[in-house]
Design a protein around this motif. Structure first.
Motif, PDB file in Angstrom:
ATOM      1  N   VAL A   1      51.479 -74.230 117.781  1.00 11.25           N
ATOM      2  CA  VAL A   1      51.762 -74.705 119.137  1.00 11.25           C
ATOM      3  C   VAL A   1      52.697 -75.892 118.985  1.00 11.25           C
TER       4      VAL A   1
ATOM      5  N   ARG B   1      55.360 -72.154 121.575  1.00 14.32           N
ATOM      6  CA  ARG B   1      54.820 -71.797 120.269  1.00 14.32           C
ATOM      7  C   ARG B   1      55.959 -71.266 119.399  1.00 14.32           C
TER       8      ARG B   1
ATOM      9  N   THR C   1      53.765 -81.471 119.096  1.00 11.06           N
ATOM     10  CA  THR C   1      52.449 -81.711 118.498  1.00 11.06           C
ATOM     11  C   THR C   1      52.632 -82.217 117.065  1.00 11.06           C
TER      12      THR C   1
ATOM     13  N   LYS D   1      53.187 -78.583 124.917  1.00  7.61           N
ATOM     14  CA  LYS D   1      52.656 -77.990 126.152  1.00  7.61           C
ATOM     15  C   LYS D   1      52.610 -79.048 127.246  1.00  7.61           C
ATOM     16  N   SER D   2      52.675 -78.568 128.493  1.00 10.30           N
ATOM     17  CA  SER D   2      52.662 -79.485 129.639  1.00 10.30           C
ATOM     18  C   SER D   2      52.415 -78.696 130.919  1.00 10.30           C
TER      19      SER D   2
ATOM     20  N   LYS E   1      53.597 -73.630 127.717  1.00 13.16           N
ATOM     21  CA  LYS E   1      53.186 -73.779 126.313  1.00 13.16           C
ATOM     22  C   LYS E   1      54.287 -73.191 125.442  1.00 13.16           C
TER      23      LYS E   1
ATOM     24  N   LYS F   1      51.494 -73.940 133.895  1.00  9.24           N
ATOM     25  CA  LYS F   1      51.397 -74.596 132.602  1.00  9.24           C
ATOM     26  C   LYS F   1      52.448 -73.989 131.676  1.00  9.24           C
TER      27      LYS F   1
ATOM     28  N   LEU G   1      58.533 -82.341 127.289  1.00 11.24           N
ATOM     29  CA  LEU G   1      57.547 -81.810 126.358  1.00 11.24           C
ATOM     30  C   LEU G   1      57.534 -82.665 125.099  1.00 11.24           C
TER      31      LEU G   1
ATOM     32  N   GLN H   1      55.152 -69.502 130.540  1.00 12.62           N
ATOM     33  CA  GLN H   1      54.712 -70.127 131.792  1.00 12.62           C
ATOM     34  C   GLN H   1      53.528 -69.323 132.339  1.00 12.62           C
TER      35      GLN H   1
END
Length: 549
Positions: free
Chosen positions: A493, A477, A514, A496-497, A475, A473, A511, A532
């Motif tokens: 954040v 930030r 948000t 994420k994917s 993410k 995963k 990606l 990761q």
């Protein structure tokens, strides 16, 4: 006949290495001792209680009866005793009588046959004088025994074929009947013993330099033991004979035949071991029994062959041939070997413990592993299987290592199984295999400044140089706090994917920003960190700048 098998299994499981082996005893299978297997097969070879091949072989039939009696199968021994009743003398159904026969105007009377039939009648608890309406076996045997020398002889137009084996049966039968001829007959038999201890086959022979016969010596010992004669002379003869038998026993427990049948074989080994067992020399008898069991067909489970269960081969070569081609033209050889050798299986050594097996606590894909089989008795056959692979093994009385090659790819579990016909206790053990490959997240490749498109999306590259797929995963930030529209500050954040990249490949991961990130990302760039993660893997962080196009 199909028999319930005793079996044990080991499962080699991929995963963490187990600290201990977990063993759960299972229910015992139906006992199938080698004597029962042999007795069951012998019974299949009798037609209405008679061994029939090209002709009704009454001598071989009595061998079957003697085997049944020695192994404690009184019902089958009695059946043989009943079945031979109409075969002992010439009749409409049996033109060639076994003990007395029409020879074309005269009646031939045969010493060996008479003695053997009389001895058999006695062993199954019958009075040989009155057991059969057609003949008084004791009276005829007395007639065929020389009053002075005690030597038996045929009365036949075909000549005299009496020999020491017949003499031994005569001693047994006459002594059991309390005949006045017993003492002279015993003296004649003991005169056949050479100083070394063995008995000569030919009556009246003094050729002690000839190749001795374990078969003749063994049958003489058994008959003398059965006779009940308690004299010191007979006891000394039995002791000397069994000492000689022990001296010629081969290192593997077998015995070789005489000049007419050289080489180790089941007939000689079975008879010699039987004699040694009856005389109390159990260690030597046990070794002979273990060898004999090793040439008994008892191939279980997936290792079942064309060799009939319970039958005893003449030698190892015959067993190997029958496993692939059946008995064929050698059925008669197998019958005689089984009928004569089966009683020694009474001394077959038991297994040292319950049936089971263990495997290594870990193993690599594509490697060779040794599975350790426990609880196979000496001479007992077992079938060890792993998938479609199978190994037919013969017990030694100790633990037995069996090798298998694991496949290159390791499934969740590998199961090994050992199966026997012995009815031994079952056990199942589970052991761990090699650890699963550690997860790999791959290498994130980003520019110093990544640009976000009008659709609020941006792409990064993940390269996978591992032997397994890189999964995880991702993410993103903000590195520090950023000011939001409500005049508050916080780490956001950004996107994420999840992703999967095949070994040796590089993939682009898309990606999407948000909503909070969209609001704060203007023309100025912001500092972000992409992390990761994957279960069981160390997280990997990569910093870069993010701005709109």
């Amino acid at each position: 006949m199909k028999l319930t098998s005793g079996l044990a299994a080991v499962t080699l499981t991929a995963g963490l290495v187990a600290a201990t082996l977990a063993v759960q005893p299972a229910a015992a299978a139906t006992p199938a001792p080698p004597t029962r297997l042999a007795g069951d097969w012998i019974a299949t070879q009798l037609t209405d209680g008679i061994a029939v091949g090209d002709f009704a072989d009454i001598g071989l039939t009595i061998d079957a009866g003697l085997a049944f009696e020695a192994m404690g199968d009184t019902a089958r021994a009695d059946l043989v005793g009943d079945s031979i009743a109409d075969t002992l003398v010439t009749s409409a159904d049996f033109p060639y009588g076994y003990a007395a026969s029409d020879e074309g105007g005269t009646t031939g009377r045969y010493a060996n046959a008479t003695a053997k039939a009389a001895a058999f009648a006695g062993r199954i608890g019958r009075d040989a004088s009155t057991a059969y309406d057609s003949i008084d076996l004791v009276a005829q045997l007395e007639d065929l025994t020389d009053d002075t020398t005690g030597v038996i002889a045929d009365e036949s137009s075909f000549g005299n074929y009496a020999n020491t084996i017949g003499q031994a049966f005569a001693v047994e039968a006459l002594a059991r009947a309390g005949s006045d001829e017993a003492a002279a007959a015993t003296g004649a038999l003991l005169a056949q013993q050479c100083p070394a201890g063995y008995f000569l086959f030919t009556l009246g022979s003094t050729a002690c330099a000839d190749v001795p016969s374990a078969d003749t010596t063994a049958l003489a010992v058994i008959a003398l033991r059965e006779s009940g004669i308690g004299s010191a002379r007979v006891a000394g003869a039995v002791s000397l004979a069994t000492q000689w038998l022990e001296s010629v026993q081969l290192s593997d427990g077998s015995f070789a035949g005489d000049a007419s049948a050289p080489g180790k074989n089941a007939n000689s080994t079975g008879l010699a071991g039987w004699a040694l067992g009856e005389a109390g020399r159990t260690a030597a008898a046990t070794r002979a029994a273990a060898w004999t069991r090793g040439v008994q067909a008892a191939d279980p489970g997936a290792c079942a062959t064309q060799a009939p269960t319970g039958a005893i081969a003449y030698n190892a070569e015959d067993l190997a041939s029958a496993r692939t081609s059946g008995l064929g033209a050698k059925t008669g050889v197998w019958r005689r070997a089984t009928f004569q050798a089966a009683p020694v299986l009474r001394w077959a050594p038991p297994a040292s413990g319950p049936l089971g097996l263990t495997a290594p606590t870990s193993a690599a894909a594509g490697s060779k592993v040794d599975v350790l089989v426990r609880g196979l008795a000496a001479g007992e056959h077992g079938c060890v299987t792993f998938g479609t692979a199978k190994r037919l093994v013969t017990g030694t009385g100790s633990d037995l290592a069996v090798s298998f090659d694991l496949p290159a790819t390791v499934p969740a579990a590998h199961t090994f199984t050992v199966t026997t016909l012995s009815g031994a206790q079952s056990a199942t053990s589970t052991v761990a295999g090699p650890p699963a490959p550690a997860p790999v997240v791959g290498d994130l490749a980003v520019a110093k400044v990544e640009k976000v498109g009008r659709n609020n999306r941006f792409k990064v590259a993940v390269a996978c140089d591992a032997a397994v797929a890189c999964t995880g995963k991702l993410k993103v930030r903000t590195v520090g706090k950023v000011e939001r529209a409500d005049d508050t500050s916080a780490r956001l954040v950004v996107a994420k994917s999840a992703y999967t990249v095949q070994p040796g490949r590089t993939s682009r991961v898309t990606l999407t920003l948000t909503k909070p990130a969209r609001a704060v990302l203007g023309k100025k760039r912001i500092r972000v960190v992409a992390t990761q993660t994957a279960r069981g893997a160390e997280p990997v962080a990569t910093k870069f700048w993010l701005r709109r196009r």
